[in-house]
Design a protein around this motif. Structure first.
Motif, PDB file in Angstrom:
ATOM      1  N   LEU A   1       0.743  -1.328  -0.195  1.00  0.00           N
ATOM      2  CA  LEU A   1       0.109   0.117   0.018  1.00  0.00           C
ATOM      3  C   LEU A   1       0.851   1.199  -0.074  1.00  0.00           C
ATOM      4  O   LEU A   1       1.726   1.423   0.690  1.00  0.00           O
ATOM      5  N   ALA A   2       0.624   2.238  -0.703  1.00  0.00           N
ATOM      6  CA  ALA A   2       1.276   3.490  -0.960  1.00  0.00           C
ATOM      7  C   ALA A   2       0.261   4.559  -0.495  1.00  0.00           C
ATOM      8  O   ALA A   2      -0.824   4.696  -1.354  1.00  0.00           O
ATOM      9  N   LEU A   3       0.638   5.573   0.219  1.00  0.00           N
ATOM     10  CA  LEU A   3       0.039   6.719   0.536  1.00  0.00           C
ATOM     11  C   LEU A   3       0.992   7.967   0.170  1.00  0.00           C
ATOM     12  O   LEU A   3       2.103   7.831   0.652  1.00  0.00           O
ATOM     13  N   LEU A   4       0.608   8.964  -0.809  1.00  0.00           N
ATOM     14  CA  LEU A   4       1.555   9.736  -1.226  1.00  0.00           C
ATOM     15  C   LEU A   4       0.976  11.155  -1.227  1.00  0.00           C
ATOM     16  O   LEU A   4      -0.359  11.213  -1.185  1.00  0.00           O
ATOM     17  N   ASP A   5       1.738  12.207  -0.800  1.00  0.00           N
ATOM     18  CA  ASP A   5       1.604  13.344  -1.043  1.00  0.00           C
ATOM     19  C   ASP A   5       0.836  13.867  -2.096  1.00  0.00           C
ATOM     20  O   ASP A   5       1.273  13.754  -3.236  1.00  0.00           O
ATOM     21  N   GLY A   6      -0.664  14.169  -2.293  1.00  0.00           N
ATOM     22  CA  GLY A   6      -1.185  14.329  -3.297  1.00  0.00           C
ATOM     23  C   GLY A   6      -0.602  15.634  -4.226  1.00  0.00           C
ATOM     24  O   GLY A   6      -1.422  15.854  -5.085  1.00  0.00           O
ATOM     25  N   MET A   7      -0.152  16.525  -3.661  1.00  0.00           N
ATOM     26  CA  MET A   7       0.352  17.866  -4.208  1.00  0.00           C
ATOM     27  C   MET A   7       1.640  17.841  -4.662  1.00  0.00           C
ATOM     28  O   MET A   7       2.557  18.654  -4.875  1.00  0.00           O
ATOM     29  N   SER A   8       2.600  16.680  -4.495  1.00  0.00           N
ATOM     30  CA  SER A   8       3.991  16.672  -4.854  1.00  0.00           C
ATOM     31  C   SER A   8       4.145  16.554  -6.256  1.00  0.00           C
ATOM     32  O   SER A   8       5.496  16.890  -6.534  1.00  0.00           O
ATOM     33  N   GLU A   9       3.308  16.276  -7.103  1.00  0.00           N
ATOM     34  CA  GLU A   9       3.498  16.102  -8.647  1.00  0.00           C
ATOM     35  C   GLU A   9       4.513  15.193  -8.937  1.00  0.00           C
ATOM     36  O   GLU A   9       5.338  15.250 -10.074  1.00  0.00           O
ATOM     37  N   HIS A  10       5.016  14.114  -7.857  1.00  0.00           N
ATOM     38  CA  HIS A  10       5.854  13.145  -8.550  1.00  0.00           C
ATOM     39  C   HIS A  10       5.156  11.796  -8.204  1.00  0.00           C
ATOM     40  O   HIS A  10       6.019  10.829  -8.342  1.00  0.00           O
ATOM     41  N   GLU A  11       4.075  11.665  -8.364  1.00  0.00           N
ATOM     42  CA  GLU A  11       3.347  10.277  -8.127  1.00  0.00           C
ATOM     43  C   GLU A  11       3.780   9.479  -9.298  1.00  0.00           C
ATOM     44  O   GLU A  11       4.073   8.067  -8.874  1.00  0.00           O
ATOM     45  N   GLU A  12       3.709   9.774 -10.516  1.00  0.00           N
ATOM     46  CA  GLU A  12       4.145   8.806 -11.454  1.00  0.00           C
ATOM     47  C   GLU A  12       5.469   8.265 -11.536  1.00  0.00           C
ATOM     48  O   GLU A  12       5.665   7.017 -11.825  1.00  0.00           O
ATOM     49  N   VAL A  13       6.641   8.979 -11.336  1.00  0.00           N
ATOM     50  CA  VAL A  13       7.734   8.558 -11.048  1.00  0.00           C
ATOM     51  C   VAL A  13       8.059   7.602  -9.897  1.00  0.00           C
ATOM     52  O   VAL A  13       8.730   6.678 -10.102  1.00  0.00           O
ATOM     53  N   VAL A  14       7.473   8.189  -8.795  1.00  0.00           N
ATOM     54  CA  VAL A  14       7.748   7.169  -7.554  1.00  0.00           C
ATOM     55  C   VAL A  14       7.025   6.012  -7.645  1.00  0.00           C
ATOM     56  O   VAL A  14       7.747   4.909  -7.327  1.00  0.00           O
ATOM     57  N   LEU A  15       5.780   5.997  -8.143  1.00  0.00           N
ATOM     58  CA  LEU A  15       4.979   4.805  -8.302  1.00  0.00           C
ATOM     59  C   LEU A  15       5.620   3.808  -9.415  1.00  0.00           C
ATOM     60  O   LEU A  15       5.781   2.549  -9.124  1.00  0.00           O
ATOM     61  N   ASN A  16       6.205   4.392 -10.665  1.00  0.00           N
ATOM     62  CA  ASN A  16       6.833   3.394 -11.587  1.00  0.00           C
ATOM     63  C   ASN A  16       7.949   2.834 -11.009  1.00  0.00           C
ATOM     64  O   ASN A  16       8.344   1.862 -11.440  1.00  0.00           O
ATOM     65  N   THR A  17       8.712   3.557 -10.145  1.00  0.00           N
ATOM     66  CA  THR A  17      10.039   3.125  -9.637  1.00  0.00           C
ATOM     67  C   THR A  17       9.784   2.059  -8.614  1.00  0.00           C
ATOM     68  O   THR A  17      10.412   1.042  -8.314  1.00  0.00           O
ATOM     69  N   LEU A  18       8.876   2.220  -7.651  1.00  0.00           N
ATOM     70  CA  LEU A  18       8.255   1.311  -6.588  1.00  0.00           C
ATOM     71  C   LEU A  18       8.213  -0.201  -7.462  1.00  0.00           C
ATOM     72  O   LEU A  18       8.178  -1.027  -7.085  1.00  0.00           O
ATOM     73  N   SER A  19       7.024   0.007  -8.423  1.00  0.00           N
ATOM     74  CA  SER A  19       6.503  -1.074  -8.776  1.00  0.00           C
ATOM     75  C   SER A  19       7.762  -1.726  -9.785  1.00  0.00           C
ATOM     76  O   SER A  19       7.546  -3.144  -9.590  1.00  0.00           O
ATOM     77  N   ALA A  20       8.560  -1.276 -10.270  1.00  0.00           N
ATOM     78  CA  ALA A  20       9.659  -2.074 -10.952  1.00  0.00           C
ATOM     79  C   ALA A  20      10.438  -2.665  -9.879  1.00  0.00           C
ATOM     80  O   ALA A  20      10.897  -3.876 -10.051  1.00  0.00           O
ATOM     81  N   ALA A  21      10.883  -2.129  -8.676  1.00  0.00           N
ATOM     82  CA  ALA A  21      11.395  -2.403  -7.512  1.00  0.00           C
ATOM     83  C   ALA A  21      10.481  -3.744  -6.954  1.00  0.00           C
ATOM     84  O   ALA A  21      11.265  -5.065  -6.479  1.00  0.00           O
TER      85      ALA A  21
END
Length: 368
Positions: free
Chosen positions: A125-145
């Motif tokens: 489960l991931a809870l992200l700061d919704g105003m960070s504007e970095h969700e895509e990169v972080v989620l892609n990176t986590l998913s790959a790992a």
């Protein structure tokens, strides 16, 4: 859940409902109308031996259905679950090496305490700061790992203020950060992500874009807001979040359509989006299906696959809430939620396996 507005009373009410010696992890979703840091302080005082994580919301999913101004929460027991948690700070600096190191550490800890073999019995489960504007990169990176481990979650909200969205980790609030949970359990579970739109053949090309800030200046080489307003038959002056919610767009990724919802119209005639946009992407106008019917269909599918559930953890786009309200269907869906063992929140974006979504109901159902 609690509707107490005073942080100490709210924490005490939640702690009274959650207190159980077996419960070790507490996940909570807090209205932006609350002082989330003060609430986290009091929760940690009331439940000193628990691991407490959470985030701010754009609305709450509670045992009574949809609520605003409340706090919803769920506790996980040591008997049924083994959960590893982590905080990711400075999302703009998060890279694949960081993700691999984090995943390896969490996986090693999980394997020592596992309730069942990791493969097939674990989700993240991931809870992200919704105003960070970095969700895509972080989620892609986590998913790959994380590889074959399903990854889902939601972006924190703040009741459409778009100023301060926060995550909570062990009693402290953070911005530009994410909280991660690796959940291992012997209970059967089902990860899902449902959208209620169909793509049409009406398309728009993003011809001028500020991708870093998810802002589209031109569609089809014309001012973006004008093109969008004309396409949906609404005067430019009447573009509001409720209108955006009922008139979403989609982009195709690997042949599958994903919603790209408009967040706001700007003074210069550009459109800001909740999810990533890039120059040259093709956006398609959507046809919206009936949310109550689609949700009932999903719940029937969950019942068929899992039987009785002890929890449905739901991440529900704030745009679905706005659309339901505009169509006078909010009470109908709220009643459906109340009939299920559902906890969650209205998000600024949903996550499924590395993809940042809008206008979906995404989550995990856990059986017995």
């Amino acid at each position: 859940m609690s509707c107490q507005q005073e942080a100490q009373l709210c924490a005490q009410e939640l702690a009274g409902q959650l207190y159980d010696e077996q419960i070790h992890w507490v996940l909570f979703f807090c209205s932006a109308q609350q002082d989330i840091q003060l609430l986290a302080d009091h929760l940690q005082l009331c439940l000193p031996d628990k691991v407490i994580v959470g985030c701010s919301t754009a609305g709450e999913i509670t045992p009574l259905g949809y609520r605003q101004g409340s706090v919803s929460a769920v506790g996980f027991s040591r008997e049924g679950f083994s959960i590893e948690t982590a905080l990711i700070e400075n999302l703009d600096q998060f890279d694949f090496n960081s993700a691999q190191h984090l995943m390896s550490r969490m996986l090693e800890c999980c394997q020592h305490q596992q309730k069942a073999p990791v493969k097939g019995h674990t989700f993240a489960l991931a809870l992200l700061d919704g105003m960070s504007e970095h969700e895509e990169v972080v989620l892609n990176t986590l998913s790959a790992a994380f590889g074959s481990i399903p990854l889902l979650g939601g972006s924190a909200g703040d009741d459409l203020d778009f100023t301060h969205t926060k995550v909570v980790y062990q009693g402290k609030t953070y911005q530009n950060a994410a909280v991660l949970l690796m959940v291992n359990t012997a209970f059967p579970f089902m990860v899902f992500s449902q959208k209620h739109v169909l793509e049409t053949d009406e398309v728009f090309v993003a011809t001028e874009v500020d991708s870093e800030h998810r802002r589209v200046y031109e569609l089809n080489a014309e001012p973006a807001a004008e093109v969008y307003a004309r396409a949906i038959g609404v005067p430019l002056s009447e573009l509001t979040p409720a209108i955006f919610a009922q008139h979403t767009l989609s982009v195709r990724i690997a042949g599958e359509g994903f919603v790209r919802a408009v967040q706001s119209v700007n003074e210069d005639g550009s459109l800001s989006f909740y999810c990533a946009v890039e120059r040259g992407i093709v956006l398609r106008k959507n046809k919206h299906l009936d949310i109550p019917n689609e949700l009932q269909r999903l719940l029937d599918q969950v019942n068929q696959e899992l039987g009785e559930q002890q929890l449905i953890l739901g991440f529900d786009c704030i745009f679905r809430h706005l659309e339901l309200k505009a169509k006078h269907q909010l009470g109908q869906v709220s009643d459906l939620i109340a009939q299920s063992p559902m906890i969650g929140f209205n998000t600024y974006g949903e996550h499924i396996n590395g993809i940042h979504l809008n206008a979906t109901f995404t989550g995990v159902a856990i059986g017995y």
